[in-house]
Design an enzyme around this catalytic site. Structure first.
Site, PDB file in Angstrom:
ATOM      1  N   PRO A  22     -20.479  35.440  24.128  1.00 25.47           N
ATOM      2  CA  PRO A  22     -20.127  34.371  23.757  1.00 25.47           C
ATOM      3  C   PRO A  22     -20.503  32.759  23.368  1.00 25.47           C
ATOM      4  O   PRO A  22     -20.973  32.577  23.479  1.00 25.47           O
ATOM      5  CB  PRO A  22     -19.971  33.766  25.189  1.00 25.47           C
ATOM      6  CG  PRO A  22     -20.561  34.522  26.223  1.00 25.47           C
ATOM      7  CD  PRO A  22     -21.490  35.540  25.084  1.00 25.47           C
ATOM      8  N   CYS A 105     -23.572  27.716  31.122  1.00 28.80           N
ATOM      9  CA  CYS A 105     -23.321  26.156  30.489  1.00 28.80           C
ATOM     10  C   CYS A 105     -24.178  25.187  30.946  1.00 28.80           C
ATOM     11  O   CYS A 105     -22.714  24.674  31.948  1.00 28.80           O
ATOM     12  CB  CYS A 105     -21.697  26.049  29.682  1.00 28.80           C
ATOM     13  SG  CYS A 105     -21.884  24.843  28.711  1.00 28.80           S
ATOM     14  N   LYS A 144     -23.031  35.794  33.558  1.00 30.42           N
ATOM     15  CA  LYS A 144     -24.012  35.496  32.467  1.00 30.42           C
ATOM     16  C   LYS A 144     -24.932  33.816  32.896  1.00 30.42           C
ATOM     17  O   LYS A 144     -24.215  33.342  33.566  1.00 30.42           O
ATOM     18  CB  LYS A 144     -23.373  35.376  31.553  1.00 30.42           C
ATOM     19  CG  LYS A 144     -24.137  35.037  30.115  1.00 30.42           C
ATOM     20  CD  LYS A 144     -23.866  34.642  28.616  1.00 30.42           C
ATOM     21  CE  LYS A 144     -24.443  34.357  27.752  1.00 30.42           C
ATOM     22  NZ  LYS A 144     -24.625  32.951  27.537  1.00 30.42           N
ATOM     23  N   GLY A 217     -30.976  35.770  24.410  1.00 29.98           N
ATOM     24  CA  GLY A 217     -31.725  34.607  24.295  1.00 29.98           C
ATOM     25  C   GLY A 217     -33.142  34.917  22.752  1.00 29.98           C
ATOM     26  O   GLY A 217     -34.046  35.758  23.493  1.00 29.98           O
ATOM     27  N   GLY A 238     -26.460  36.419  20.285  1.00 29.40           N
ATOM     28  CA  GLY A 238     -25.715  35.155  19.924  1.00 29.40           C
ATOM     29  C   GLY A 238     -25.660  34.481  18.697  1.00 29.40           C
ATOM     30  O   GLY A 238     -25.078  34.291  17.348  1.00 29.40           O
ATOM     31  N   ARG A 239     -26.462  33.771  17.778  1.00 28.05           N
ATOM     32  CA  ARG A 239     -26.421  32.693  16.909  1.00 28.05           C
ATOM     33  C   ARG A 239     -26.842  33.672  15.327  1.00 28.05           C
ATOM     34  O   ARG A 239     -26.113  33.448  14.654  1.00 28.05           O
ATOM     35  CB  ARG A 239     -27.169  31.367  17.326  1.00 28.05           C
ATOM     36  CG  ARG A 239     -27.294  30.185  17.974  1.00 28.05           C
ATOM     37  CD  ARG A 239     -28.047  30.094  17.819  1.00 28.05           C
ATOM     38  NE  ARG A 239     -29.104  30.111  19.078  1.00 28.05           N
ATOM     39  CZ  ARG A 239     -30.378  29.492  19.943  1.00 28.05           C
ATOM     40  NH1 ARG A 239     -30.491  27.691  19.643  1.00 28.05           N
ATOM     41  NH2 ARG A 239     -31.024  29.500  21.018  1.00 28.05           N
TER      42      ARG A 239
END
Ligand SMILES: Cc1cc2nc3c(=O)[nH]c(=O)nc-3n(C[C@H](O)[C@H](O)[C@H](O)COP(=O)(O)O)c2cc1C
Length: 245
Positions: A22, A105, A144, A217, A238-239
């Protein structure tokens, strides 16, 4: 036949081996549609949507998605068990395949509203939210998190968090393998400065083989995915998935 016109009578079972993280302002429905064109099976996650936005905002804008996006999980940001349960019901009505709670977050905005990573300090609140969501829907309810926050980053703290949440029925955890500092680092710095500790996530899987553990990660290449899969059930990207899909 275009992907868009595929009407799936029976949705595919959730395959957690590879998922896309996400990401606010990234994994909107357009990005997810695009990613689905590349991969027919990768598990997609929405951006974090707060319970407030769903209950009091333009719900249709936040939640609508294309059928081709399946399997797709809705990530919720919130802490109130009643609100989370209502949002989980709404997620089920919209046809999401999973509801995930954001406990990772570290942004100030999220901390001020008392959810996200700061909830790692309040595992009972997360557990109550999980319980309420599980009672409300038949969908998988997942969490998460990080491996720790601030000074609460020992192995015992981590285990206490996982066990407290698991006691209310969560058996699927996605772990961003670095801690978060709730003060002093920006969200971006909190994705880069605290070191990655994959070993802690592997150790979690060894200790609880019955849980589904996804590691997250710093994954940027396919060979890294296979290396992680030798230790855990899933890898979340993710990225790299946004910058180099
Ligand atoms: C722009 C951006 C937005 C993010 N938004 C969210 C979010 O909404 N919910 C969440 O749980 N994590 C969010 N994250 C964190 C990612 O899900 C992931 O945990 C983190 O980027 C580490 O994975 P990576 O190294 O593969 O990028 C965000 C990350 C980025 C870069």
């Amino acid at each position: 036949m275009s992907v868009n016109s595929l009407k799936l009578d029976k949705l595919p079972a959730l395959d957690r081996r590879v998922s896309i993280a996400p990401m606010m302002d990234r994994t909107d429905r357009h990005d997810r549609y695009f990613l689905r064109l590349i991969s027919p099976s990768v598990l997609l996650y929405t951006e974090m949507i707060t319970t407030g936005a769903i209950l009091r905002g333009d719900r249709e804008r936040f939640l609508k998605f294309d059928a081709s996006e399946h399997p797709v999980a809705l990530q919720l940001g919130g802490a109130d068990a009643g609100d989370l349960a209502q949002c989980a019901e709404i997620a089920a009505e919209y046809g999401y395949d999973e509801v995930n709670l954001n406990v990772g977050c570290p942004s100030d905005r999220v901390q001020n509203a008392r959810f996200g990573a700061c909830l790692m300090k309040e595992p009972e609140v997360v557990a109550a939210g999980v319980k309420a969501m599980r009672q409300a829907v038949d969908l998988p309810v997942t969490v998460k998190s990080r491996i720790g926050v601030d000074d609460q980053d020992s192995w015992d703290d981590f285990v206490r968090f996982i066990e407290t949440v698991a006691a209310k029925g969560c058996d699927t955890f996605i772990i961003h393998a670095r801690k978060a500092w709730l003060h002093g680092l920006s969200p971006k710095e909190n994705r880069e400065i605290p070191p990655l500790s994959y070993d802690k996530v592997y150790r979690l899987k060894q200790r609880y083989p019955e849980f589904s553990i996804t590691i997250n990660g710093g994954v940027t290449a396919c060979n890294e995915v296979s290396q992680h899969l030798a230790h855990v059930d899933g890898v979340m990207i993710g990225r790299a998935a946004y910058e180099n899909p």
